[in-house]
Write a protein that holds these residues in place. Structure first.
Motif, PDB file in Angstrom:
ATOM      1  N   GLU A   1       8.114  -0.979  25.727  1.00 15.30           N
ATOM      2  CA  GLU A   1       7.881   0.057  24.702  1.00 15.30           C
ATOM      3  C   GLU A   1       6.502  -0.174  24.082  1.00 15.30           C
ATOM      4  OE1 GLU A   1      11.175   0.601  22.003  1.00 15.30           O
ATOM      5  OE2 GLU A   1       9.836   1.317  20.432  1.00 15.30           O
ATOM      6  N   PRO A   2       5.721   0.898  23.904  1.00 14.18           N
ATOM      7  CA  PRO A   2       4.379   0.723  23.325  1.00 14.18           C
ATOM      8  C   PRO A   2       4.465   0.169  21.914  1.00 14.18           C
ATOM      9  CG  PRO A   2       4.718   2.989  24.054  1.00 14.18           C
ATOM     10  CD  PRO A   2       6.015   2.296  24.199  1.00 14.18           C
ATOM     11  N   GLU A   3       3.459  -0.628  21.549  1.00 11.35           N
ATOM     12  CA  GLU A   3       3.467  -1.188  20.208  1.00 11.35           C
ATOM     13  C   GLU A   3       2.052  -1.254  19.658  1.00 11.35           C
ATOM     14  OE1 GLU A   3       5.348  -4.986  20.825  1.00 11.35           O
ATOM     15  OE2 GLU A   3       3.512  -5.897  21.579  1.00 11.35           O
ATOM     16  N   VAL A   4       1.984  -1.362  18.343  1.00  9.13           N
ATOM     17  CA  VAL A   4       0.706  -1.531  17.657  1.00  9.13           C
ATOM     18  C   VAL A   4       0.410  -3.033  17.631  1.00  9.13           C
ATOM     19  CG1 VAL A   4      -0.515  -1.230  15.469  1.00  9.13           C
ATOM     20  CG2 VAL A   4       1.147   0.496  16.225  1.00  9.13           C
ATOM     21  N   THR A   5      -0.795  -3.400  17.998  1.00  2.73           N
ATOM     22  CA  THR A   5      -1.172  -4.815  17.954  1.00  2.73           C
ATOM     23  C   THR A   5      -2.286  -5.016  16.938  1.00  2.73           C
ATOM     24  OG1 THR A   5      -2.746  -4.556  19.774  1.00  2.73           O
ATOM     25  CG2 THR A   5      -0.495  -5.180  20.363  1.00  2.73           C
ATOM     26  N   GLN A   6      -2.322  -6.231  16.383  1.00  2.00           N
ATOM     27  CA  GLN A   6      -3.352  -6.580  15.400  1.00  2.00           C
ATOM     28  C   GLN A   6      -3.892  -7.963  15.703  1.00  2.00           C
ATOM     29  OE1 GLN A   6      -0.846  -4.915  11.671  1.00  2.00           O
ATOM     30  NE2 GLN A   6      -2.901  -5.645  11.098  1.00  2.00           N
ATOM     31  N   THR A   7      -5.185  -8.117  15.494  1.00  2.00           N
ATOM     32  CA  THR A   7      -5.818  -9.431  15.624  1.00  2.00           C
ATOM     33  C   THR A   7      -6.823  -9.620  14.497  1.00  2.00           C
ATOM     34  OG1 THR A   7      -7.470  -8.475  17.119  1.00  2.00           O
ATOM     35  CG2 THR A   7      -5.595  -9.617  18.134  1.00  2.00           C
ATOM     36  N   PRO A   8      -7.012 -10.859  14.024  1.00  5.27           N
ATOM     37  CA  PRO A   8      -6.184 -12.027  14.353  1.00  5.27           C
ATOM     38  C   PRO A   8      -4.867 -11.969  13.590  1.00  5.27           C
ATOM     39  CG  PRO A   8      -7.787 -12.604  12.673  1.00  5.27           C
ATOM     40  CD  PRO A   8      -8.049 -11.162  13.014  1.00  5.27           C
ATOM     41  N   SER A   9      -3.973 -12.907  13.868  1.00  5.09           N
ATOM     42  CA  SER A   9      -2.724 -12.944  13.107  1.00  5.09           C
ATOM     43  C   SER A   9      -2.959 -13.592  11.746  1.00  5.09           C
ATOM     44  CB  SER A   9      -1.640 -13.694  13.884  1.00  5.09           C
ATOM     45  OG  SER A   9      -2.099 -14.986  14.221  1.00  5.09           O
ATOM     46  N   HIS A  10      -3.919 -14.504  11.690  1.00  6.80           N
ATOM     47  CA  HIS A  10      -4.254 -15.159  10.431  1.00  6.80           C
ATOM     48  C   HIS A  10      -5.754 -15.378  10.377  1.00  6.80           C
ATOM     49  CE1 HIS A  10      -3.321 -18.705   7.409  1.00  6.80           C
ATOM     50  NE2 HIS A  10      -3.880 -17.670   6.837  1.00  6.80           N
ATOM     51  N   GLN A  11      -6.357 -15.004   9.258  1.00  6.81           N
ATOM     52  CA  GLN A  11      -7.794 -15.176   9.079  1.00  6.81           C
ATOM     53  C   GLN A  11      -8.024 -15.881   7.743  1.00  6.81           C
ATOM     54  OE1 GLN A  11     -10.636 -12.965  10.810  1.00  6.81           O
ATOM     55  NE2 GLN A  11     -11.868 -14.571   9.878  1.00  6.81           N
ATOM     56  N   VAL A  12      -8.771 -16.962   7.820  1.00  6.69           N
ATOM     57  CA  VAL A  12      -9.154 -17.657   6.590  1.00  6.69           C
ATOM     58  C   VAL A  12     -10.647 -17.468   6.418  1.00  6.69           C
ATOM     59  CG1 VAL A  12      -9.202 -19.859   5.355  1.00  6.69           C
ATOM     60  CG2 VAL A  12      -7.327 -19.357   6.941  1.00  6.69           C
ATOM     61  N   THR A  13     -11.072 -17.084   5.239  1.00  6.65           N
ATOM     62  CA  THR A  13     -12.487 -16.835   5.003  1.00  6.65           C
ATOM     63  C   THR A  13     -12.861 -17.291   3.602  1.00  6.65           C
ATOM     64  OG1 THR A  13     -14.243 -15.177   5.182  1.00  6.65           O
ATOM     65  CG2 THR A  13     -12.226 -14.492   4.071  1.00  6.65           C
ATOM     66  N   GLN A  14     -14.149 -17.499   3.402  1.00  8.14           N
ATOM     67  CA  GLN A  14     -14.619 -17.888   2.069  1.00  8.14           C
ATOM     68  C   GLN A  14     -14.987 -16.643   1.277  1.00  8.14           C
ATOM     69  OE1 GLN A  14     -17.760 -20.821   2.646  1.00  8.14           O
ATOM     70  NE2 GLN A  14     -16.266 -22.412   2.169  1.00  8.14           N
ATOM     71  N   MET A  15     -14.801 -16.745  -0.028  1.00  6.09           N
ATOM     72  CA  MET A  15     -15.164 -15.663  -0.928  1.00  6.09           C
ATOM     73  C   MET A  15     -16.607 -15.214  -0.667  1.00  6.09           C
ATOM     74  SD  MET A  15     -14.377 -15.925  -4.976  1.00  6.09           S
ATOM     75  CE  MET A  15     -15.517 -17.266  -5.200  1.00  6.09           C
ATOM     76  N   GLY A  16     -16.791 -13.892  -0.618  1.00 10.04           N
ATOM     77  CA  GLY A  16     -18.122 -13.354  -0.401  1.00 10.04           C
ATOM     78  C   GLY A  16     -18.440 -13.052   1.054  1.00 10.04           C
ATOM     79  N   GLN A  17     -17.626 -13.563   1.959  1.00 10.76           N
ATOM     80  CA  GLN A  17     -17.863 -13.319   3.380  1.00 10.76           C
ATOM     81  C   GLN A  17     -17.287 -11.966   3.795  1.00 10.76           C
ATOM     82  OE1 GLN A  17     -19.588 -15.544   5.599  1.00 10.76           O
ATOM     83  NE2 GLN A  17     -20.131 -16.237   3.547  1.00 10.76           N
ATOM     84  N   GLU A  18     -17.831 -11.444   4.873  1.00 10.15           N
ATOM     85  CA  GLU A  18     -17.319 -10.208   5.456  1.00 10.15           C
ATOM     86  C   GLU A  18     -16.234 -10.530   6.469  1.00 10.15           C
ATOM     87  OE1 GLU A  18     -20.047  -6.948   7.013  1.00 10.15           O
ATOM     88  OE2 GLU A  18     -19.234  -7.728   8.920  1.00 10.15           O
ATOM     89  N   VAL A  19     -15.183  -9.712   6.480  1.00  7.79           N
ATOM     90  CA  VAL A  19     -14.152  -9.872   7.504  1.00  7.79           C
ATOM     91  C   VAL A  19     -13.887  -8.525   8.157  1.00  7.79           C
ATOM     92  CG1 VAL A  19     -12.991 -11.850   6.475  1.00  7.79           C
ATOM     93  CG2 VAL A  19     -12.249  -9.556   5.882  1.00  7.79           C
ATOM     94  N   ILE A  20     -13.527  -8.579   9.415  1.00  8.71           N
ATOM     95  CA  ILE A  20     -13.113  -7.384  10.152  1.00  8.71           C
ATOM     96  C   ILE A  20     -11.734  -7.646  10.730  1.00  8.71           C
ATOM     97  CG2 ILE A  20     -13.578  -5.845  12.083  1.00  8.71           C
ATOM     98  CD1 ILE A  20     -16.542  -6.435  11.718  1.00  8.71           C
ATOM     99  N   LEU A  21     -10.802  -6.794  10.353  1.00 12.97           N
ATOM    100  CA  LEU A  21      -9.442  -6.889  10.883  1.00 12.97           C
ATOM    101  C   LEU A  21      -9.292  -5.795  11.948  1.00 12.97           C
ATOM    102  CD1 LEU A  21      -7.474  -7.307   7.516  1.00 12.97           C
ATOM    103  CD2 LEU A  21      -8.722  -9.010   8.848  1.00 12.97           C
TER     104      LEU A  21
END
Lengths: 115, 110
Positions: A1-21
């Motif tokens: 069955e088709p499903e929605v996937t997401q990466t990463p499962s866990h992201q740790v970052t420092q304040m002020g940094q850019e993140v892309i989910l």
């Protein structure tokens, strides 16, 4: 069955940094969404996206947030300069049509921890 | 204020019991969604309904549009039903912005 996937499962970052989910919605779906859930709190709507543009956004979705569908499959959420209060689980979802008519399918979530 | 409220917040049951979770909302909606959130955090859509009643296995969802109220019933509950159940609605008729309830944490003991 088709499903929605997401990466990463866990992201740790420092304040002020850019993140892309990243999210890969179900292939024949046309509507895309991002939600967040701060630990112990209810799920909150961030943004909906249709036809390559934002259709609705919440008050949470300020200038620090952006969404993009860079190709035919990925749907991304960018946080430009993360704050401690951005720590949460972020869920992507997709649907064939508007949620007044169609169910949403959720991804497994990305846990974002900002230190 | 546009709200979705659920009751009870917490529910414990013995295996086999009939479970009812209630959801009420403050403004007219086009459809209501019932979701299940597993202990690991994943969210699964159970029902989307705009009128009447839907059934899927041991789960039944009903909605009364005039009274702005919906219920989720679980018949013959089982420990694997233990999860958080969430109702959510696009409050208004022309919006895709889902407003979520705070969830009902259900624990079913053998």
């Amino acid at each position: 069955e088709p499903e929605v996937t997401q990466t990463p499962s866990h992201q740790v970052t420092q304040m002020g940094q850019e993140v892309i989910l990243r999210c890969v919605p179900i292939s024949n779906h046309l509507y895309f969404y991002w939600y967040r859930q701060i630990l112990g709190q209810k799920v909150e709507f961030l943004v909906s996206f249709y036809n390559n543009e934002i259709s609705e956004k919440s008050e949470i979705f300020d200038d620090q947030f952006s969404v993009e569908r860079p190709d035919g499959s990925n749907f991304t959420l960018k946080i430009r300069s993360t704050k401690l209060e951005d720590s949460a689980m972020y869920f992507c979802a997709s649907s064939k049509g508007q949620i007044k008519t169609y169910e949403q399918y959720f991804g497994p979530g990305t846990r974002l921890t900002v230190t | 204020k546009n709200e979705v409220e659920q009751s009870p917040q917490n529910l414990t049951a013995q295996e086999g019991e009939f479970i009812t979770i209630n959801c009420s909302y403050s403004v007219g909606i086009s459809a209501l969604h019932w979701l299940q959130q597993h202990p690991g955090g994943g969210i699964v859509s159970l029902f989307m309904l705009s009128s009447g009643k839907k059934k899927h296995g041991r789960l039944i969802a009903t909605i009364n549009i005039q009274e702005k109220h919906s219920s989720l019933h679980i018949t013959a509950s089982h420990p694997r039903d233990s999860a958080v159940y969430i109702c959510a609605g696009p409050l208004g008729y022309n919006t895709d912005k889902l407003i979520f309830g705070t969830g009902t944490r259900l624990q079913v003991f053998p």
